[in-house]
Design a protein around this motif. Structure first.
Motif, PDB file in Angstrom:
ATOM      1  N   ARG A   1       2.625   1.566  -3.301  1.00 61.42           N
ATOM      2  CA  ARG A   1       1.702   1.971  -4.360  1.00 61.42           C
ATOM      3  C   ARG A   1       1.415   3.474  -4.284  1.00 61.42           C
ATOM      4  O   ARG A   1       1.405   4.169  -5.314  1.00 61.42           O
ATOM      5  CB  ARG A   1       0.408   1.159  -4.240  1.00 61.42           C
ATOM      6  CG  ARG A   1      -0.617   1.427  -5.341  1.00 61.42           C
ATOM      7  CD  ARG A   1      -1.889   0.639  -5.070  1.00 61.42           C
ATOM      8  NE  ARG A   1      -2.930   0.911  -6.042  1.00 61.42           N
ATOM      9  CZ  ARG A   1      -3.301   0.080  -7.008  1.00 61.42           C
ATOM     10  NH1 ARG A   1      -2.713  -1.085  -7.138  1.00 61.42           N
ATOM     11  NH2 ARG A   1      -4.266   0.412  -7.844  1.00 61.42           N
ATOM     12  N   GLU A   2       1.186   3.986  -3.068  1.00 62.85           N
ATOM     13  CA  GLU A   2       0.924   5.424  -2.912  1.00 62.85           C
ATOM     14  C   GLU A   2       2.117   6.253  -3.376  1.00 62.85           C
ATOM     15  O   GLU A   2       1.950   7.295  -4.025  1.00 62.85           O
ATOM     16  CB  GLU A   2       0.591   5.726  -1.457  1.00 62.85           C
ATOM     17  CG  GLU A   2      -0.761   5.157  -1.010  1.00 62.85           C
ATOM     18  CD  GLU A   2      -0.993   5.302   0.474  1.00 62.85           C
ATOM     19  OE1 GLU A   2      -2.048   4.837   0.946  1.00 62.85           O
ATOM     20  OE2 GLU A   2      -0.113   5.871   1.159  1.00 62.85           O
ATOM     21  N   GLU A   3       3.305   5.783  -3.062  1.00 63.28           N
ATOM     22  CA  GLU A   3       4.516   6.475  -3.507  1.00 63.28           C
ATOM     23  C   GLU A   3       4.605   6.503  -5.027  1.00 63.28           C
ATOM     24  O   GLU A   3       4.917   7.540  -5.634  1.00 63.28           O
ATOM     25  CB  GLU A   3       5.737   5.765  -2.918  1.00 63.28           C
ATOM     26  CG  GLU A   3       7.078   6.260  -3.431  1.00 63.28           C
ATOM     27  CD  GLU A   3       8.213   5.351  -3.007  1.00 63.28           C
ATOM     28  OE1 GLU A   3       9.075   5.048  -3.857  1.00 63.28           O
ATOM     29  OE2 GLU A   3       8.227   4.928  -1.832  1.00 63.28           O
TER      30      GLU A   3
ATOM     31  N   ARG B   1       0.829  -1.210   0.000  1.00 68.78           N
ATOM     32  CA  ARG B   1       0.000   0.000   0.000  1.00 68.78           C
ATOM     33  C   ARG B   1       0.862   1.257   0.000  1.00 68.78           C
ATOM     34  O   ARG B   1       0.634   2.183  -0.785  1.00 68.78           O
ATOM     35  CB  ARG B   1      -0.938   0.009   1.212  1.00 68.78           C
ATOM     36  CG  ARG B   1      -1.983  -1.086   1.210  1.00 68.78           C
ATOM     37  CD  ARG B   1      -2.812  -1.065   2.477  1.00 68.78           C
ATOM     38  NE  ARG B   1      -3.627  -2.272   2.594  1.00 68.78           N
ATOM     39  CZ  ARG B   1      -3.179  -3.434   3.048  1.00 68.78           C
ATOM     40  NH1 ARG B   1      -1.922  -3.564   3.442  1.00 68.78           N
ATOM     41  NH2 ARG B   1      -3.987  -4.486   3.125  1.00 68.78           N
ATOM     42  N   GLU B   2       1.836   1.304   0.894  1.00 66.60           N
ATOM     43  CA  GLU B   2       2.680   2.496   0.955  1.00 66.60           C
ATOM     44  C   GLU B   2       3.517   2.643  -0.307  1.00 66.60           C
ATOM     45  O   GLU B   2       3.728   3.763  -0.794  1.00 66.60           O
ATOM     46  CB  GLU B   2       3.559   2.461   2.205  1.00 66.60           C
ATOM     47  CG  GLU B   2       4.509   1.280   2.284  1.00 66.60           C
ATOM     48  CD  GLU B   2       5.102   1.098   3.666  1.00 66.60           C
ATOM     49  OE1 GLU B   2       6.314   1.349   3.800  1.00 66.60           O
ATOM     50  OE2 GLU B   2       4.360   0.712   4.590  1.00 66.60           O
TER      51      GLU B   2
END
Length: 606
Positions: free
Chosen positions: A108-110, A105-106
């Protein structure tokens, strides 16, 4: 336990990849796909459902490339669909993946913030984008993969195919198996030897943390530190095409080391990991269930005993549990609100099957936790909760046990939500904790050298005592069973609070006492029991965590320090040292570890 195949061939590889994937169908899957290089360009074909759907697409649009990768997927992140099927790709790289990326998740957000666009719901697509970003910075394909691996948390096996690189595959593993196959001018990657058997009988297995660069001339393996290493190359016989130990001496140790992969796959079936939710089992309305009746034999019974704690604590659901050979003779009352839960690895255990039939005759419903979907128990139950452990060859159950625990834990969470007693935020915490189990298991496996040393002491004695409280009590029973059944050393498991009610009479300076004591709400009480053992000269082998080691000032002979984790998931992870201690003791005793005397894998008579 998704299936992975990669081929650098001399002829079109698409039909070969599909043939290899067929040999991995026993693992279960819901979609499949391939990627090949066509005149240097990455081309993909994917299909939801069975391999015949993919074959139909290939028949309509044949592929001629001589380099490719393929995959059978069991859905984890994202529903079964063509867009979520592997391989996942960018303009530079295609990847197939077995496992779970916990920090996707982190990442992907980056990547989204940097302008990367995603087409799927999967964790795997993050890997393709990370490698692409690293290549855009000027790294070679292999270096880009290495840089990406350093950022990933979780268990995985990976195979990469690169745009314009007709003579290159890159593979890596952490927690999930991956094998290299050697041919004449051809090279292969596969989840296991079964997939590669049609092409080669010469195999090497990557070890934990390895990265391999494959060309048609051979393979170069780098360990986790980046150093070039040699991995043993073995020649398979015909028998190993079906069941293969890889680099392991016994099937039991192979299956112990498969547990991060097996448990990750099983949890993914029962949990909606991206959203932190447990999937309610189809066919069970837990809001209408007022009592669970659990029944099983041997190791499965101890799995059910741990499950009892989870169902009662998390779902506030009353649970009875019986050894299957006693269940129907006890003649327990079964109300319309009772759900029976039978647990069996093989699905053919005679006493468990008899218990199922007794319940059916009484008019109650039966759910089966089984590893073999085609088994008698699976066919006769009202519904099946599969464990997805894959074939377990060793008679002493290991990965099937932890897969059973995974099913029971996830189902208890779903039951808690259905019954309205588990708040949504607590459900998220439990699901997040369960998602960490494969990584924590991998860390626990790294303690094997210390455990092997401790086993040298255990191998010298005639009797061993195992103690635990709460969910560690059934695990103590399981530890004693494992030691008995494969090393033939007498061992007993007890609730730690029962020590002074009899077993303390056995304690002297020759008695090893294995204490399973994560630092939880029961830890201080367990410490008092350890003090009683120490006062009588007993040799304590403590399995705990860092806080437990600091707080347990009782002079343990050995302390196995486990990674920190929430108390709810400790049975899944603490099973690893318990199994390894039994295994290495048995090896030192010279017993037949995989086929111990007098025992069978499936007990089909009463």
């Amino acid at each position: 336990m998704c299936g992975i195949v990669g081929i650098l061939g001399l002829t079109p590889v698409a039909p070969l990849i599909v043939d290899a994937l067929k040999r991995l169908e026993y693992r279960g899957y819901d979609s499949a796909g391939i990627a090949t290089l066509e005149a240097g360009h990455l081309e993909r074909l994917r299909a939801e459902g069975k391999l015949r759907n993919l074959e139909g697409r290939l028949a309509r649009a044949p592929r001629r490339g001589t380099a490719g990768i393929g995959h059978t997927r069991w859905a984890t992140h994202g529903a079964p669909s063509e867009r979520n099927a592997h391989p996942h790709a960018t303009e530079r790289v295609a990847v197939v993946h077995n496992g779970i990326i916990e920090n996707f998740r982190e990442l992907r957000e980056e990547l989204l913030a940097a302008g990367r666009q995603f087409e799927s719901e999967t964790d795997t697509e993050v890997i393709a984008h990370l490698v692409t970003v690293e290549m855009a910075r000027g790294r070679t394909p292999a270096d880009a993969v290495a840089a990406t691996l350093a950022r990933l948390r979780g268990a995985f096996a990976l195979a990469f195919l690169f745009e314009g690189e007709e003579d290159l595959l890159v593979g890596a593993r952490r927690g999930s198996p991956l094998a290299i196959g050697y041919g004449a001018g051809e090279m292969f990657l596969g989840s296991d030897a079964i997939a590669l058997a049609p092409f080669t009988d010469t195999i090497a297995y990557l070890e934990e943390g390895d990265l391999v660069v494959v060309t048609r001339a051979g393979a170069t393996v780098h360990d986790e530190a980046g150093a070039i290493v040699d991995r043993p190359i073995v020649t398979m016989t015909g028998a190993t095409y079906v069941v293969d130990k890889g680099n392991h001496r016994h099937f039991m140790t192979k299956e112990i080391h498969e547990q991060p992969d097996v448990v990750g796959r099983t949890l993914s079936h029962y949990l909606d990991l991206p959203n932190g939710r447990a999937r309610p089992p189809e066919g069970i309305d837990f809001s209408a269930v007022d009592r669970l009746a659990l029944t099983a034999c041997g190791t499965a019974f101890y799995a059910g005993s741990i499950g009892r704690y989870w169902f009662e604590r998390i779902a506030r659901l009353a649970v009875d549990i019986d050894v299957a050979s006693e269940f129907r003779y006890r003649e327990p009352p079964l109300s319309p609100g009772t759900l029976a839960l039978v647990i069996s690895q093989s699905g053919e255990t005679a006493d468990t099957l008899a218990s199922l039939r007794h319940v059916r005759q009484a008019g109650a419903r039966v759910a089966a936790v089984v590893n073999v979907r085609e088994s008698t128990i699976a066919r006769e139950a009202d519904l099946v909760l599969p464990t997805l452990a894959g074939p377990e060859i060793g008679v002493a159950s290991t990965k099937a046990f932890t897969a059973q625990l995974a099913v029971l834990a996830a189902t208890a969470v779903a039951a808690g939500r259905a019954r309205g007693v588990l708040p949504a935020e607590e459900e998220v915490k439990l699901v997040r904790a369960l998602s960490e189990v494969p990584r924590l298991m991998t860390e626990a496996l790294r303690l094997e050298p210390q455990i092997e040393t401790i086993a040298r002491e255990i191998a010298r004695v005639k009797d061993v005592l195992y103690l635990g409280r709460g969910t560690s009590y059934p695990l103590a029973l399981e530890g004693a069973l494992k030691l008995k059944e494969i090393s033939y050393i007498h061992a007993e498991g007890y609730a730690a609070g029962e020590l002074k009610h009899g077993p303390i009479a056995l304690i002297d300076e020759t008695m090893p006492v294995v204490v399973i004591a994560p630092y939880d709400g029961l830890f201080e009480k367990t410490v008092s029991n350890m003090q009683e053992v120490a006062a009588r000269g007993g040799r304590i082998i403590l399995i705990t965590d860092r806080r437990g080691r600091a707080a347990a000032d009782v002079g343990a002979v050995e302390t196995i320090v486990m990674p920190d984790m929430p108390a709810a998931i400790t049975p899944l992870v603490y099973a690893i040292p318990v199994q390894l201690l039994a295994y290495h003791t048995a090896v030192l005793m010279g017993t037949d570890v995989d086929q111990p005397r007098n025992l069978a894998k499936s007990v089909t008579v009463e």
